[in-house]
Structure formats: C-alpha cells, structure tokens
Design a protein around this motif. Structure first.
Motif, mmCIF file in Angstrom:
data_model
loop_
_atom_site.group_PDB
_atom_site.id
_atom_site.type_symbol
_atom_site.label_atom_id
_atom_site.label_comp_id
_atom_site.label_asym_id
_atom_site.label_seq_id
_atom_site.Cartn_x
_atom_site.Cartn_y
_atom_site.Cartn_z
ATOM 1 N N ASP A 256 -35.501 0.988 0.194
ATOM 2 C CA ASP A 256 -34.632 -0.441 0.056
ATOM 3 C C ASP A 256 -33.861 0.332 0.363
ATOM 4 N N GLU A 257 -32.083 -0.843 0.712
ATOM 5 C CA GLU A 257 -31.398 -0.662 1.097
ATOM 6 C C GLU A 257 -30.239 -1.710 1.552
ATOM 7 N N TYR A 258 -28.816 -1.295 0.924
ATOM 8 C CA TYR A 258 -27.456 -2.886 0.955
ATOM 9 C C TYR A 258 -26.256 -1.406 1.368
ATOM 10 N N SER A 259 -25.803 -2.246 1.723
ATOM 11 C CA SER A 259 -24.437 -2.119 1.940
ATOM 12 C C SER A 259 -23.252 -3.209 1.150
ATOM 13 N N PHE A 260 -21.785 -1.765 1.370
ATOM 14 C CA PHE A 260 -20.780 -3.128 0.365
ATOM 15 C C PHE A 260 -19.383 -2.475 1.204
ATOM 16 N N ILE A 261 -18.681 -3.340 1.017
ATOM 17 C CA ILE A 261 -16.768 -2.609 1.520
ATOM 18 C C ILE A 261 -16.404 -3.080 0.462
ATOM 19 N N ARG A 262 -15.215 -1.931 0.390
ATOM 20 C CA ARG A 262 -14.470 -1.115 -0.891
ATOM 21 C C ARG A 262 -13.148 -1.340 -0.913
ATOM 22 N N LYS A 263 -12.154 -2.480 -1.387
ATOM 23 C CA LYS A 263 -10.643 -2.181 -0.971
ATOM 24 C C LYS A 263 -10.159 -1.505 -2.201
ATOM 25 N N ARG A 264 -9.390 -0.260 -1.577
ATOM 26 C CA ARG A 264 -8.892 0.586 -3.429
ATOM 27 C C ARG A 264 -7.902 0.522 -3.438
ATOM 28 N N THR A 265 -6.423 -0.282 -4.069
ATOM 29 C CA THR A 265 -5.875 -0.494 -4.067
ATOM 30 C C THR A 265 -4.765 0.453 -5.343
ATOM 31 N N THR A 266 -3.972 1.023 -5.157
ATOM 32 C CA THR A 266 -3.070 2.304 -5.739
ATOM 33 C C THR A 266 -1.820 1.280 -6.626
ATOM 34 N N LEU A 267 -2.100 1.665 -7.525
ATOM 35 C CA LEU A 267 -0.793 0.617 -8.373
ATOM 36 C C LEU A 267 0.088 1.432 -8.938
ATOM 37 N N ASN A 268 2.023 2.126 -8.969
ATOM 38 C CA ASN A 268 2.123 2.408 -9.338
ATOM 39 C C ASN A 268 2.498 2.205 -11.764
ATOM 40 N N MET A 269 3.267 2.827 -11.995
ATOM 41 C CA MET A 269 3.481 2.397 -13.416
ATOM 42 C C MET A 269 3.959 1.920 -13.673
ATOM 43 N N GLU A 270 4.230 0.976 -12.752
ATOM 44 C CA GLU A 270 4.534 -0.830 -12.937
ATOM 45 C C GLU A 270 3.960 -1.597 -12.614
ATOM 46 N N GLY A 271 2.736 -1.551 -12.257
ATOM 47 C CA GLY A 271 1.565 -2.198 -12.082
ATOM 48 C C GLY A 271 1.324 -2.551 -10.711
ATOM 49 N N GLU A 272 2.962 -2.634 -10.303
ATOM 50 C CA GLU A 272 2.733 -2.755 -8.696
ATOM 51 C C GLU A 272 2.011 -2.272 -7.440
ATOM 52 N N ALA A 273 0.869 -3.096 -6.360
ATOM 53 C CA ALA A 273 0.410 -2.303 -5.863
ATOM 54 C C ALA A 273 1.478 -1.468 -4.674
ATOM 55 N N SER A 274 1.082 0.024 -4.543
ATOM 56 C CA SER A 274 1.980 0.685 -4.019
ATOM 57 C C SER A 274 0.796 1.109 -2.103
ATOM 58 N N GLY A 275 -0.003 0.273 -1.995
ATOM 59 C CA GLY A 275 -1.212 0.742 -0.836
ATOM 60 C C GLY A 275 -2.431 0.894 -0.992
ATOM 61 N N SER A 276 -2.977 0.225 0.613
ATOM 62 C CA SER A 276 -4.368 0.328 0.468
ATOM 63 C C SER A 276 -5.090 1.205 1.196
ATOM 64 N N VAL A 277 -6.555 1.680 0.622
ATOM 65 C CA VAL A 277 -7.939 1.974 1.571
ATOM 66 C C VAL A 277 -8.658 1.261 1.271
ATOM 67 N N TYR A 278 -9.530 1.716 2.535
ATOM 68 C CA TYR A 278 -10.873 0.872 2.748
ATOM 69 C C TYR A 278 -11.784 1.586 2.846
ATOM 70 N N GLY A 279 -13.294 1.427 2.117
ATOM 71 C CA GLY A 279 -14.209 2.393 2.901
ATOM 72 C C GLY A 279 -15.537 1.358 3.236
ATOM 73 N N LEU A 280 -16.582 1.898 3.713
ATOM 74 C CA LEU A 280 -17.858 1.433 3.768
ATOM 75 C C LEU A 280 -18.767 1.921 3.843
ATOM 76 N N THR A 281 -19.990 1.508 2.407
ATOM 77 C CA THR A 281 -20.978 2.629 1.488
ATOM 78 C C THR A 281 -21.966 2.155 2.013
ATOM 79 N N ILE A 282 -22.949 3.062 2.808
ATOM 80 C CA ILE A 282 -24.790 2.078 3.106
ATOM 81 C C ILE A 282 -24.941 2.965 1.872
ATOM 82 N N VAL A 283 -26.553 2.249 0.704
ATOM 83 C CA VAL A 283 -26.590 2.869 -0.077
ATOM 84 C C VAL A 283 -28.412 3.003 0.531
ATOM 85 N N GLN A 284 -28.632 3.832 0.386
ATOM 86 C CA GLN A 284 -30.451 3.839 -0.053
ATOM 87 C C GLN A 284 -31.417 4.704 -0.774
#
Length: 394
Positions: A256-284
């Motif tokens: 079996d195999e599937y894939s997904f993408i992910r956006k990961r956004t860092t929040l500061n102590m005030e809960g505000e977004a300060s930047g995002s990084v992106y990734g692709l994962t293939i699961v087998q």
C-alpha cells in the motif's frame, strides 16, 4: 536527505558520523559529511580569546560561523543533487546550534541582522532530521573525555548545561530524535544507525519510535514548568491522489502507498504566524508489516501546485501542535481542529528494537498533562491517525 547531529561535548557525534558514512555507501547512497564551521575557524588560527576581544565580537563570530555553515551545506547539497543518485548529507552541526552559545537578545540581534523572519527557516526548513546525541556527562560520566577534540574545553557541569541548551535550540523540529545514555555506547550508535535506516527508507529493526496517548483535553500552556521550552505550530495536512506516486518506483514488496503534503506554520507567543515550511511525504506499507516514510522539503510554489491535486474524497486536516522536551524525552501534542475538534493525542519518543521492546512503563509521562489512556493496538492507532480522520463519510 540532510541529517543534522548536534550534541553536547563527548556525545558520540564524531563516531556516529564515521559509522553512518560507510553504512549508507554500502547500501547505494552517495554520502558527504559537512564539517563544523566553528571548528574550522579555530583549527585554522582563530583563538578562543577572540570572542571577548572587543565588544560585539561574539555576534561577529557567530555571524561568520553561520555564513560558513550555510556555504558548506548548500555547496555540498548542490554536488550531491548533481550526481543524480540517492544522497545523504551528514552535517556535524546545524544553524540553530548558535542559539545555545549566545544570550537570547544577541541571538535575536543576529536573526534580525540576517533578515531571518522565522527560526523555522534555519530548522525544519533546512534539515530533514535532527539527531541529538546526549553528552556522556549526562548518564555516562565515567566515559566523559575531551581528548578526541582539541578545540573543546568544557567541564562535565558545563557540558550538561550546553547539552540542555543545544537540545532546546532544536525543539520544534518535527523529526528531532534524542539518543540518551540509557544503553552502552555501542547500542547508542546502533540506535542512530537504525533510525537513519528508517529515515532513508532502508529496512530497520526499529519497531516503533513513538508511543501515543489520548489526552482528556488540550494542554494548558500556563501549567508548563518554567524550565520546559516549547514551540507551537499550525499544521495543514493534505492527502493527494495516488497518481502522485510513480508506479515504476514501487517495488513488489509494497502492499500500500499514499502521499500527503504538509504546511507547518510557526506561531509566536502571541499566537501570530511567523513563517511556514512545506514538505512532501510518501508512505509505503510493506509485506512484512513495516511502514516506510520518504520525506522531502518542498517550496511554497510546489505545495500550491500539489494542493490542486489533493484527494477530494478526504478532508484537509488541520491541527495545532505543541513540541517540547521533558526529562531528555521528546514529546509532541497533536490537537485536532478540522475536520474534528475533540481529539488530542500525545506522541512520546521511545526506543524500540527486537532486543529491547517497548514496555508499558518505559515512557515517563509529563505530570502537567491530563492523560486519559494509552493507544494500545494498531487498529486504534489507525483510528486516531490523520489518514483515517481525513476520510469523508456520507
């Protein structure tokens, strides 16, 4: 893949790098080891007293270290990619290590000078995994020595302090692995090799790297002890149509195999977004029951393009995640927000091989979390996983 192996003094990092290089080459990977920039400076004439020679010299040195480190990493990565073969870049140190050797205000000045909008750019935005080998001064004191590194001069007490600061500098990386001294040194190295094998898609004896628990409610951050550093993220996980995976790349052992993408956004102590990084994962999934994950850092443009190829039979999964270290263990709390909002899962990093199976009591649960129960079998694990939760029902 890019692996980073920060550690406190005498943690086994140099030996681990020497062990991994031939291991990976023998299995068909091109491997380059990236040296530590600070050691290059010292071994070529920069004396330690440069650091206090004039006001602001610490900032100049760390800025220079970062310049050299980035140049080395980027250059070696270009060479590996040009080869056109599976490759691994093993980094002796990483950009976030500088935070352990600077006051917080000086570190912030350095980030501002370099126009770094969010530390995620220096952390998960550059490194696929972070392996921290705990100093021998923490749990294996009789083996603590500095004889194998002439530019290190730390006492055991200072080594423990720096080890703690370095660990905490990397809190928030989704693939932070900590290798303590609960076993002898050879088994510690074996754990590093096994985790590396799992990361690059090779057969591994690691049965499981996390144990999961259902929490009764989301953590109250005000209840976290003052000495526990944590990072908060908003995570968007999007499952893709199967066509994203090339069938010709699939071996006969994959069931079996599937894939997904992910956006990961860092929040500061005030809960505000300060930047995002992106990734692709293939699961087998393999015939012998192993799960292999192949991860790749991608750009925002790639993420947007792949988002258009999302599987419309599944919801976009959104979570808030809290990453922290406690008692030299790595924990991540996943608080689901969409398509459900009543599930909160604690992920605890553990060690598990056929020789040392995970027992019920091996994970010391943080006292400031309200745990309901442990997820005890694969069926329940799948039920509370994002892959199952994302599926739309009529």
């Amino acid at each position: 893949k890019i692996l980073n192996k920060p550690s406190g003094p005498c943690g086994g990092k140099t030996t681990a790098l020497a062990r991994l290089s031939p291991y990976l080459r023998e299995r068909g990977f091109e491997v380059i080891s990236c040296p530590e920039a600070f050691t290059l400076l010292v071994s070529n004439g920069m004396a330690f007293d440069y650091l206090g020679a004039v006001q602001g010299m610490d900032l100049v040195v760390q800025d220079t270290v970062m310049d050299i480190q980035i140049g080395l990493e980027d250059g070696f990565e270009r060479v590996l990619r040009a080869r056109g073969k599976p490759g691994v870049l093993l980094c002796d140190r990483g950009l976030m290590d500088g935070a352990a050797y600077m006051k917080n205000e000086d570190w912030e000045k350095l980030l501002k000078k370099r126009d770094v909008q969010c530390v995620s750019e220096l952390r998960e935005g550059r490194y696929n995994a972070v392996f921290h080998l705990v100093t021998a001064a923490e749990g294996a004191e009789k083996f603590y020595t500095l004889e194998n590194n002439e530019v290190r001069t730390e006492t055991p007490e200072l080594a423990r302090e720096l080890d703690d600061l370095t660990r905490n500098a990397w809190v928030g990386h989704p693939n932070l692995k900590i290798f303590d001294n609960s076993t002898d040194f050879e088994k510690k190295l074996q754990r590093v090799v096994e985790e590396t094998a799992r990361l690059v898609g090779l057969p591994s004896q690691l049965e499981r790297t996390t144990i999961k628990f259902i929490l009764k409610k989301a953590p109250d951050l005000n209840s976290f002890p003052e000495d526990v550093s944590y990072q908060i993220f908003d995570v968007e996980k999007v499952y893709l149509y199967d066509e994203i995976v090339n069938p010709s790349d699939r071996s006969d052992d994959i069931t079996d195999e599937y894939s997904f993408i992910r956006k990961r956004t860092t929040l500061n102590m005030e809960g505000e977004a300060s930047g995002s990084v992106y990734g692709l994962t293939i699961v087998q999934k393999t015939k012998d029951g192993q799960t292999i994950e192949k991860k790749r850092i991608i750009t925002r443009r790639e993420y947007s393009s792949l988002f258009n190829n999302r599987d419309k039979s599944r919801h976009v999964v959104r979570q808030q995640r809290i990453s922290f270290l406690w008692n030299i263990q790595s924990f991540n709390v996943h608080v689901y927000q969409e398509p459900v909002s009543d599930i909160c899962i604690l992920h605890a990093q553990v060690k598990s091989t056929p020789e040392t199976p995970v027992a019920e009591g091996e994970v010391e649960i943080p006292t400031f979390l309200d745990v309901d129960r442990r997820i005890s079998n694969s069926e329940e694990d799948a039920k509370f996983g994002a892959y199952h939760i994302s599926l739309k029902t009529d």
